[in-house]
Design an enzyme around this catalytic site. Structure first.
Site, mmCIF file in Angstrom:
data_model
loop_
_atom_site.group_PDB
_atom_site.id
_atom_site.type_symbol
_atom_site.label_atom_id
_atom_site.label_comp_id
_atom_site.label_asym_id
_atom_site.label_seq_id
_atom_site.Cartn_x
_atom_site.Cartn_y
_atom_site.Cartn_z
ATOM 1 N N ARG A 20 0.851 -1.182 0.000
ATOM 2 C CA ARG A 20 0.000 0.000 0.000
ATOM 3 C C ARG A 20 0.894 1.241 0.000
ATOM 4 N NH1 ARG A 20 -3.079 -3.282 -1.198
ATOM 5 N NH2 ARG A 20 -5.187 -3.716 -0.417
ATOM 6 N N GLU A 72 -3.877 7.229 -4.953
ATOM 7 C CA GLU A 72 -3.974 6.561 -6.247
ATOM 8 C C GLU A 72 -5.164 7.145 -7.003
ATOM 9 O OE1 GLU A 72 -4.254 2.357 -5.622
ATOM 10 O OE2 GLU A 72 -2.264 2.209 -4.743
ATOM 11 N N HIS A 97 -1.672 -0.153 -9.653
ATOM 12 C CA HIS A 97 -2.219 -1.146 -8.717
ATOM 13 C C HIS A 97 -2.874 -2.298 -9.483
ATOM 14 C CE1 HIS A 97 -3.753 -1.431 -4.283
ATOM 15 N NE2 HIS A 97 -3.385 -2.601 -4.758
#
Length: 206
Positions: free
Chosen positions: A122, A151, A170
């Site tokens: 993360r 993000e 991601h």
């Protein structure tokens, strides 16, 4: 390195094949330091063995000897020591208030100058300002980031404009087969929860 090579090859400035300026880093027979030896960290370790990498790991709790022996892993109880011994550092730690900015100026200072930092966990685990500083100053060789904070990053963020950084959105699990397996696992865990048997992939409380 592949991404950087493609970028150079397709650039209008590419006029000579000076390969000496394209040298990257070998993973073969190098040392990988895995921070967070859960399911994902162990999967990374298994793949590292295929490249004859020495596997170090740092974890909240040491894994069973039987787990270590499967990948020839060495437990390092001090994060800075792991950073100082690793050629590639891979972050696989769950996000929690305790792990926010686990990787900061202090921890990056312990890393080798030619180390590669990879985050598949993360974005909140990394002090991105510190990461940018170390990459710019040549105190880290490169970074590969599948996660950021936030993000997506703003388009003018330095990490998106550095030749020694690869950022992906991601998508480490973005394949058809992986998504099918994830769905099947979710269904098995749902059934396990309803029948009150242990979940196959339980996430421990932070």
């Amino acid at each position: 390195h592949i991404v950087l090579g493609h970028k150079k090859y397709t650039s209008e400035n590419y006029t000579t094949n000076d390969r000496a300026n394209w040298f990257g880093k070998d993973v073969y027979c190098s040392t990988i330091g895995i921070v967070g030896m859960g399911g994902i960290g162990f999967a990374v370790a298994r793949r590292a063995v295929g490249f004859d990498m020495k596997v170090l790991y740092h974890n909240r709790n040491r894994r069973d000897t039987s787990i270590e022996q499967q990948v020839g892993a060495e437990y390092v109880d001090n994060l800075k020591e792991l950073m100082s011994r690793s050629d590639v550092i891979v972050c696989c730690v769950p996000s929690s208030p305790e792990t926010k900015h686990l990787f900061n100026k202090d921890t990056f200072a312990a890393a080798k100058q030619d180390a590669v930092f990879v985050n598949v966990s993360r974005g909140t685990l990394v002090d991105q300002d510190a990461l940018v500083e170390y990459l710019r100053n040549g105190r880290l060789f490169a970074a590969g980031l599948d996660v950021t904070d936030p993000e997506p990053l703003q388009r003018d963020h330095p990490l998106l404009h550095m030749d020694n950084v690869v950022v992906t959105p991601h998508l480490a699990a973005a394949t058809e087969n992986t998504r099918v397996l994830m769905g099947e696992l979710a269904l098995r865990n749902l059934e396990a929860g309803l029948t009150q048997i242990p979940l196959e992939a339980a996430v421990p409380e932070a």
